[in-house]
Design a protein around this motif. Structure first.
Motif, PDB file in Angstrom:
ATOM      1  N   GLN A  33       9.596   3.098  -4.677  1.00  0.00           N
ATOM      2  CA  GLN A  33       9.297   3.607  -3.305  1.00  0.00           C
ATOM      3  C   GLN A  33       7.445   3.493  -3.234  1.00  0.00           C
ATOM      4  O   GLN A  33       7.108   3.374  -2.267  1.00  0.00           O
ATOM      5  N   SER A  34       7.160   3.525  -4.686  1.00  0.00           N
ATOM      6  CA  SER A  34       5.609   3.297  -4.540  1.00  0.00           C
ATOM      7  C   SER A  34       5.234   1.966  -4.296  1.00  0.00           C
ATOM      8  O   SER A  34       4.257   1.534  -3.422  1.00  0.00           O
ATOM      9  N   VAL A  35       5.944   1.144  -4.509  1.00  0.00           N
ATOM     10  CA  VAL A  35       5.715  -0.578  -4.281  1.00  0.00           C
ATOM     11  C   VAL A  35       5.834  -0.546  -2.679  1.00  0.00           C
ATOM     12  O   VAL A  35       4.831  -1.203  -2.229  1.00  0.00           O
ATOM     13  N   LEU A  36       6.884  -0.118  -2.203  1.00  0.00           N
ATOM     14  CA  LEU A  36       6.973  -0.129  -0.535  1.00  0.00           C
ATOM     15  C   LEU A  36       6.028   0.309  -0.022  1.00  0.00           C
ATOM     16  O   LEU A  36       5.278  -0.097   0.964  1.00  0.00           O
ATOM     17  N   PHE A  46      -2.739   5.519   0.285  1.00  0.00           N
ATOM     18  CA  PHE A  46      -1.532   6.031  -0.472  1.00  0.00           C
ATOM     19  C   PHE A  46      -2.051   7.263  -1.387  1.00  0.00           C
ATOM     20  O   PHE A  46      -2.863   7.336  -2.100  1.00  0.00           O
ATOM     21  N   THR A  47      -1.037   8.336  -1.353  1.00  0.00           N
ATOM     22  CA  THR A  47      -1.280   9.705  -1.832  1.00  0.00           C
ATOM     23  C   THR A  47       0.155   9.883  -2.634  1.00  0.00           C
ATOM     24  O   THR A  47       1.210   9.635  -2.096  1.00  0.00           O
ATOM     25  N   PHE A  48       0.036  10.608  -3.645  1.00  0.00           N
ATOM     26  CA  PHE A  48       1.299  11.256  -4.231  1.00  0.00           C
ATOM     27  C   PHE A  48       1.953  12.277  -3.116  1.00  0.00           C
ATOM     28  O   PHE A  48       3.232  12.110  -3.461  1.00  0.00           O
ATOM     29  N   LYS A  49       1.174  12.684  -2.285  1.00  0.00           N
ATOM     30  CA  LYS A  49       1.942  13.647  -1.422  1.00  0.00           C
ATOM     31  C   LYS A  49       2.842  12.878  -0.545  1.00  0.00           C
ATOM     32  O   LYS A  49       3.764  13.282  -0.162  1.00  0.00           O
ATOM     33  N   LYS A  50       2.079  11.744   0.144  1.00  0.00           N
ATOM     34  CA  LYS A  50       2.879  10.797   1.074  1.00  0.00           C
ATOM     35  C   LYS A  50       4.126  10.341   0.360  1.00  0.00           C
ATOM     36  O   LYS A  50       5.171  10.282   0.816  1.00  0.00           O
ATOM     37  N   LEU A  51       4.044   9.958  -1.161  1.00  0.00           N
ATOM     38  CA  LEU A  51       5.233   9.557  -1.927  1.00  0.00           C
ATOM     39  C   LEU A  51       6.249  10.112  -2.034  1.00  0.00           C
ATOM     40  O   LEU A  51       7.375   9.926  -2.014  1.00  0.00           O
ATOM     41  N   GLY A  52       5.775  11.569  -2.474  1.00  0.00           N
ATOM     42  CA  GLY A  52       6.714  12.758  -2.311  1.00  0.00           C
ATOM     43  C   GLY A  52       7.452  12.810  -1.306  1.00  0.00           C
ATOM     44  O   GLY A  52       8.666  13.115  -1.353  1.00  0.00           O
ATOM     45  N   GLU A  53       6.856  12.812   0.131  1.00  0.00           N
ATOM     46  CA  GLU A  53       7.863  13.018   1.277  1.00  0.00           C
ATOM     47  C   GLU A  53       8.760  11.866   1.322  1.00  0.00           C
ATOM     48  O   GLU A  53       9.931  12.093   1.876  1.00  0.00           O
ATOM     49  N   LYS A  54       8.311  10.569   0.889  1.00  0.00           N
ATOM     50  CA  LYS A  54       9.105   9.210   1.175  1.00  0.00           C
ATOM     51  C   LYS A  54      10.523   9.447   0.362  1.00  0.00           C
ATOM     52  O   LYS A  54      11.376   9.059   0.689  1.00  0.00           O
ATOM     53  N   ILE A  55      10.162  10.003  -1.038  1.00  0.00           N
ATOM     54  CA  ILE A  55      11.253  10.327  -1.793  1.00  0.00           C
ATOM     55  C   ILE A  55      12.003  11.442  -2.121  1.00  0.00           C
ATOM     56  O   ILE A  55      12.838  11.613  -2.829  1.00  0.00           O
ATOM     57  N   SER A  56      11.663  12.439  -0.911  1.00  0.00           N
ATOM     58  CA  SER A  56      12.338  13.793  -0.915  1.00  0.00           C
ATOM     59  C   SER A  56      12.149  14.539  -2.199  1.00  0.00           C
ATOM     60  O   SER A  56      12.913  14.980  -2.712  1.00  0.00           O
ATOM     61  N   SER A  57      10.696  14.373  -2.648  1.00  0.00           N
ATOM     62  CA  SER A  57      10.445  15.318  -3.976  1.00  0.00           C
ATOM     63  C   SER A  57       9.405  15.855  -3.866  1.00  0.00           C
ATOM     64  O   SER A  57       8.320  15.328  -3.088  1.00  0.00           O
ATOM     65  N   ILE A 122      12.398  -2.981  -8.646  1.00  0.00           N
ATOM     66  CA  ILE A 122      11.095  -3.474  -8.269  1.00  0.00           C
ATOM     67  C   ILE A 122      11.567  -4.682  -7.474  1.00  0.00           C
ATOM     68  O   ILE A 122      12.093  -5.822  -7.806  1.00  0.00           O
ATOM     69  N   ASN A 123      10.825  -4.800  -6.264  1.00  0.00           N
ATOM     70  CA  ASN A 123      10.845  -5.969  -5.543  1.00  0.00           C
ATOM     71  C   ASN A 123       9.461  -6.822  -5.828  1.00  0.00           C
ATOM     72  O   ASN A 123       8.505  -6.465  -5.336  1.00  0.00           O
ATOM     73  N   GLU A 124       9.829  -7.755  -6.567  1.00  0.00           N
ATOM     74  CA  GLU A 124       8.502  -8.634  -6.977  1.00  0.00           C
ATOM     75  C   GLU A 124       7.811  -9.310  -5.950  1.00  0.00           C
ATOM     76  O   GLU A 124       6.683  -9.453  -6.088  1.00  0.00           O
ATOM     77  N   ALA A 125       8.541  -9.677  -4.930  1.00  0.00           N
ATOM     78  CA  ALA A 125       7.776 -10.424  -3.807  1.00  0.00           C
ATOM     79  C   ALA A 125       6.938  -9.444  -3.161  1.00  0.00           C
ATOM     80  O   ALA A 125       5.700  -9.712  -2.638  1.00  0.00           O
ATOM     81  N   ILE A 126       7.343  -7.962  -3.066  1.00  0.00           N
ATOM     82  CA  ILE A 126       6.243  -7.120  -2.330  1.00  0.00           C
ATOM     83  C   ILE A 126       5.357  -6.671  -3.281  1.00  0.00           C
ATOM     84  O   ILE A 126       4.143  -6.594  -2.843  1.00  0.00           O
ATOM     85  N   LEU A 127       5.734  -6.731  -4.511  1.00  0.00           N
ATOM     86  CA  LEU A 127       4.596  -6.381  -5.541  1.00  0.00           C
ATOM     87  C   LEU A 127       3.713  -7.368  -5.816  1.00  0.00           C
ATOM     88  O   LEU A 127       2.442  -7.094  -5.891  1.00  0.00           O
ATOM     89  N   ASN A 128       4.083  -8.602  -5.554  1.00  0.00           N
ATOM     90  CA  ASN A 128       2.950  -9.691  -5.542  1.00  0.00           C
ATOM     91  C   ASN A 128       1.978  -9.439  -4.480  1.00  0.00           C
ATOM     92  O   ASN A 128       0.919  -9.815  -4.609  1.00  0.00           O
ATOM     93  N   LYS A 129       2.512  -8.941  -3.427  1.00  0.00           N
ATOM     94  CA  LYS A 129       1.677  -8.853  -2.165  1.00  0.00           C
ATOM     95  C   LYS A 129       0.451  -7.673  -2.613  1.00  0.00           C
ATOM     96  O   LYS A 129      -0.565  -7.962  -2.213  1.00  0.00           O
ATOM     97  N   ILE A 130       0.912  -6.820  -3.110  1.00  0.00           N
ATOM     98  CA  ILE A 130      -0.106  -5.805  -3.715  1.00  0.00           C
ATOM     99  C   ILE A 130      -0.924  -6.174  -4.533  1.00  0.00           C
ATOM    100  O   ILE A 130      -2.045  -5.936  -4.654  1.00  0.00           O
ATOM    101  N   ILE A 131      -0.406  -6.951  -5.550  1.00  0.00           N
ATOM    102  CA  ILE A 131      -1.444  -7.526  -6.414  1.00  0.00           C
ATOM    103  C   ILE A 131      -2.336  -8.468  -5.839  1.00  0.00           C
ATOM    104  O   ILE A 131      -3.589  -8.215  -6.222  1.00  0.00           O
ATOM    105  N   ILE A 132      -2.132  -9.394  -4.789  1.00  0.00           N
ATOM    106  CA  ILE A 132      -2.860 -10.121  -4.202  1.00  0.00           C
ATOM    107  C   ILE A 132      -4.099  -9.164  -3.493  1.00  0.00           C
ATOM    108  O   ILE A 132      -5.329  -9.554  -3.518  1.00  0.00           O
ATOM    109  N   GLN A 133      -3.616  -8.008  -2.904  1.00  0.00           N
ATOM    110  CA  GLN A 133      -4.450  -7.094  -1.977  1.00  0.00           C
ATOM    111  C   GLN A 133      -5.234  -6.241  -2.794  1.00  0.00           C
ATOM    112  O   GLN A 133      -6.507  -5.861  -2.545  1.00  0.00           O
ATOM    113  N   GLU A 134      -4.737  -5.479  -4.036  1.00  0.00           N
ATOM    114  CA  GLU A 134      -5.314  -4.433  -4.780  1.00  0.00           C
ATOM    115  C   GLU A 134      -5.658  -4.860  -6.202  1.00  0.00           C
ATOM    116  O   GLU A 134      -6.178  -3.903  -6.749  1.00  0.00           O
ATOM    117  N   PHE A 135      -5.324  -5.802  -6.760  1.00  0.00           N
ATOM    118  CA  PHE A 135      -5.394  -5.880  -8.088  1.00  0.00           C
ATOM    119  C   PHE A 135      -6.754  -5.813  -8.714  1.00  0.00           C
ATOM    120  O   PHE A 135      -6.972  -5.030  -9.526  1.00  0.00           O
TER     121      PHE A 135
END
Length: 224
Positions: A33-36, A46-57, A122-135
Motif C-alpha cells: 500500500q505504500s507503493v500505491l 506521504f505520511t505514516f498516518k495517511k498510510l495507516g488510514e489506508k491499511i486500517s492500522s 509489489i507492483n513493479e510497474a508502479i514502483l518503477n514510476k516511484i523510482i523515476i520520480q523519487e529515487f
C-alpha cells in the motif's frame, strides 16, 4: 525467467527496517500500500498516518517496521534495484557476444517496467514510476555519505558495476566505463521523467524510448 524469479527472495539491508516486512501479512500490506499511496500523492505528501488510514492500522504499527518514511523509501529503492539485478543476471548470462550482452543489459535498466505477477504484494510497474520520480531523494541528503557506509546503496551500485563490466568487455580501452554506466542507469530515469513531463527537452517520446537512445549512444561511443 519468471519461474526462476518467483523462487528468489530479494534481500534488503536489514538496517533499513526495524522488523522485516516480508515476515508478516501486515508488513507485506505496508509495502504494497505504500507503493500505491506514494504513487498517488507523492513522497512529500506521504505520511505514516495517511498510510495507516489506508491499511486500517495504527500509525504506531508502521513504526514497528520502519523508523521513518526516508528509510521506507530506501527500502523500496533497494528492493527495486535488487529485482533489476536478478533480471539483469538472467537476461545476460547465456549471451556470448559482448555487445549483444551489453544491449540486453541496457534494455533491462532502461526499458518501461511491467508488473511481475510472481511478486504478489509489489507492483513493479508502479514502483518503477516511484523510482523515476523519487529515487534521487534517497541520496540527495546530508546523510548520504554515512548511509553509503552503511551499505544502503550497495545493490544500486552492483547494478551499475554489472554494466561497467559489460562495457569493459566490449571495449577494454574505453577510459570512462564507470561514468558511462552510471549515466545510463541514472540517466534513463531522467529521460523517462522528461518524456512524461518536460517533453520539449528530450527526443524520447511515445515512439522513441530511452532504451533506443542509450543503445545508440553506447554503440557510437564504444567503437574501436
Amino acid at each position: 525467467m519468471q519461474n526462476i524469479l518467483s523462487n528468489i527472495i530479494i534481500s534488503v539491508n536489514d538496517k533499513l527496517y526495524v522488523k522485516n516486512p516480508e515476515t508478516s501479512d501486515l508488513g507485506k500490506k505496508i509495502i504494497e500500500q505504500s507503493v500505491l499511496l506514494i504513487n498517488e500523492i507523492g513522497f512529500e505528501n506521504f505520511t505514516f498516518k495517511k498510510l495507516g488510514e489506508k491499511i486500517s492500522s495504527n500509525e504506531s504499527s508502521i513504526y514497528r517496521y520502519f523508523e521513518s518514511k526516508h528509510k521506507l523509501l530506501l527500502y523500496l529503492s533497494s528492493w527495486y534495484w535488487g529485482w533489476i539485478e536478478y533480471k539483469l543476471a538472467f537476461a545476460t548470462t547465456n549471451v556470448s557476444n559482448p555487445m549483444e550482452r551489453l544491449k540486453k543489459g541496457i534494455t533491462i535498466v532502461t526499458e518501461i517496467v511491467k508488473d511481475d505477477s510472481t511478486t504478489l504484494h509489489i507492483n513493479e510497474a508502479i514502483l518503477n514510476k516511484i523510482i523515476i520520480q523519487e529515487f534521487t531523494k534517497t541520496f540527495l541528503t546530508k546523510e548520504v555519505d554515512e548511509e553509503n557506509k552503511e551499505g544502503f546503496f550497495l545493490v544500486y551500485k552492483r547494478v551499475i558495476n554489472r554494466i561497467i563490466e559489460m562495457i569493459t568487455e566490449v571495449n577494454p580501452n574505453y577510459a570512462f566505463a564507470k561514468s558511462l554506466a552510471s549515466s545510463i542507469v541514472e540517466g534513463a530515469l531522467h529521460q523517462h521523467f522528461l518524456k512524461d513531463h518536460l517533453k520539449t527537452i528530450t527526443n524520447c517520446n511515445a515512439t522513441i524510448s530511452p532504451t533506443e537512445f542509450y543503445i545508440n549512444l553506447v554503440e557510437n561511443t564504444l567503437k574501436h
